[in-house]
Design an enzyme around this catalytic site. Structure first.
Site, PDB file in Angstrom:
ATOM      1  N   ASN A  86       0.843  -1.189   0.000  1.00 50.19           N
ATOM      2  CA  ASN A  86       0.000   0.000   0.000  1.00 50.19           C
ATOM      3  C   ASN A  86       0.887   1.251   0.000  1.00 50.19           C
ATOM      4  O   ASN A  86       2.113   1.156   0.056  1.00 50.19           O
ATOM      5  CB  ASN A  86      -0.950  -0.040   1.198  1.00 50.19           C
ATOM      6  CG  ASN A  86      -2.300   0.568   0.884  1.00 50.19           C
ATOM      7  OD1 ASN A  86      -2.382   1.602   0.221  1.00 50.19           O
ATOM      8  ND2 ASN A  86      -3.363  -0.048   1.371  1.00 50.19           N
ATOM      9  N   HIS A 116      23.074   4.622  11.855  1.00 49.03           N
ATOM     10  CA  HIS A 116      24.199   5.524  12.118  1.00 49.03           C
ATOM     11  C   HIS A 116      24.733   5.248  13.517  1.00 49.03           C
ATOM     12  O   HIS A 116      23.970   4.880  14.425  1.00 49.03           O
ATOM     13  CB  HIS A 116      23.748   6.978  12.013  1.00 49.03           C
ATOM     14  CG  HIS A 116      23.160   7.319  10.676  1.00 49.03           C
ATOM     15  ND1 HIS A 116      23.933   7.584   9.568  1.00 49.03           N
ATOM     16  CD2 HIS A 116      21.869   7.393  10.254  1.00 49.03           C
ATOM     17  CE1 HIS A 116      23.141   7.829   8.529  1.00 49.03           C
ATOM     18  NE2 HIS A 116      21.884   7.717   8.920  1.00 49.03           N
ATOM     19  N   ALA A 143       0.061  -1.542   9.364  1.00 48.62           N
ATOM     20  CA  ALA A 143       0.272  -0.113   9.074  1.00 48.62           C
ATOM     21  C   ALA A 143       1.201   0.535  10.093  1.00 48.62           C
ATOM     22  O   ALA A 143       1.126   0.277  11.291  1.00 48.62           O
ATOM     23  CB  ALA A 143      -1.076   0.607   9.072  1.00 48.62           C
ATOM     24  N   ALA A 161       0.066  -3.524  13.554  1.00 48.52           N
ATOM     25  CA  ALA A 161       0.226  -2.107  13.219  1.00 48.52           C
ATOM     26  C   ALA A 161       0.993  -1.364  14.304  1.00 48.52           C
ATOM     27  O   ALA A 161       0.833  -1.619  15.492  1.00 48.52           O
ATOM     28  CB  ALA A 161      -1.141  -1.465  13.018  1.00 48.52           C
TER      29      ALA A 161
END
Length: 203
Positions: A86, A116, A143, A161
């Site tokens: 999506n 990093h 999501a 999610a």
């Protein structure tokens, strides 16, 4: 450090500086393809599929990625067959991201294979390291999930999610949270109910 050495360090989990001009020039070529992909019209499905093949390192059959797609490179990401993503999939693919077959990404998923150092001086100089990410077959990523460097996710697993996946997750489990952790195995109840107490009524 010449370009060959920079690329070797990119691929081998070592610290390097991603600001080499030749490296940035090569990366810019993929950013042009990404721009074209993200500016296709909804009716231009064939063009979109061809651009995705040019952008990514490998694309299987029947893959669909909803624009906008975001990627550091694109060419270091490999998708199997029947992948659905999506909108707002973000691929920080300075090293290899491998996505299996029949994988689904909900909106706003980030897969980051780059990081990093915590040490301030190195970070000030923009030092970076990369660790590959692997997602198995038939995985569903919910999501807003963020998958961090070096993580692998096993076959058939569901990541809920909003999860922050800092460590590898095994196959055949439901996992979620911050940090993401295994909540339970996928089992008999999942073969009867598709959501809470709603029963599966498909053969």
């Amino acid at each position: 450090m010449d370009l060959k050495e920079v690329k070797e360090r990119m691929q081998n989990g070592k610290l390097y500086f991603p600001t080499d001009e030749a490296l940035l020039s090569e990366q810019a070529e993929y950013m042009e393809i990404l721009y074209d992909f993200n500016n296709t019209r909804p009716s231009e499905g064939e063009k979109r599929a061809e651009l995705l093949k040019k952008l990514l390192g490998g694309v299987g059959k029947n893959c669909y990625v909803e624009p906008p797609l975001h990627a550091n490179w694109g060419c270091n990401t490999y998708m199997g067959d029947d992948v659905y993503a999506n909108f707002n999939l973000t691929l920080v693919d300075d090293v290899k991201i491998t996505i299996g077959n029949h994988v689904m990404f909900a909106p706003n998923v980030t897969i980051s294979a780059a990081g990093h150092p915590v040490e301030p001086g190195l970070r000030y100089r923009q030092a970076q390291y990369n660790l590959p990410v692997t997602i198995g077959d038939n995985v569903w990523i919910g999501a807003g999930t963020v998958i961090l460097p070096g993580v692998s996710i096993g076959d058939n697993t569901v990541v809920g999610a909003g999860s922050i996946v800092t460590r590898s997750i095994p196959a055949n489990v439901v996992a979620y949270g911050n940090p993401c952790r295994v909540i339970r195995e996928i089992g008999e109840r999942d073969r009867k109910y598709y959501y809470r107490d709603l029963e599966i009524d498909l053969e």
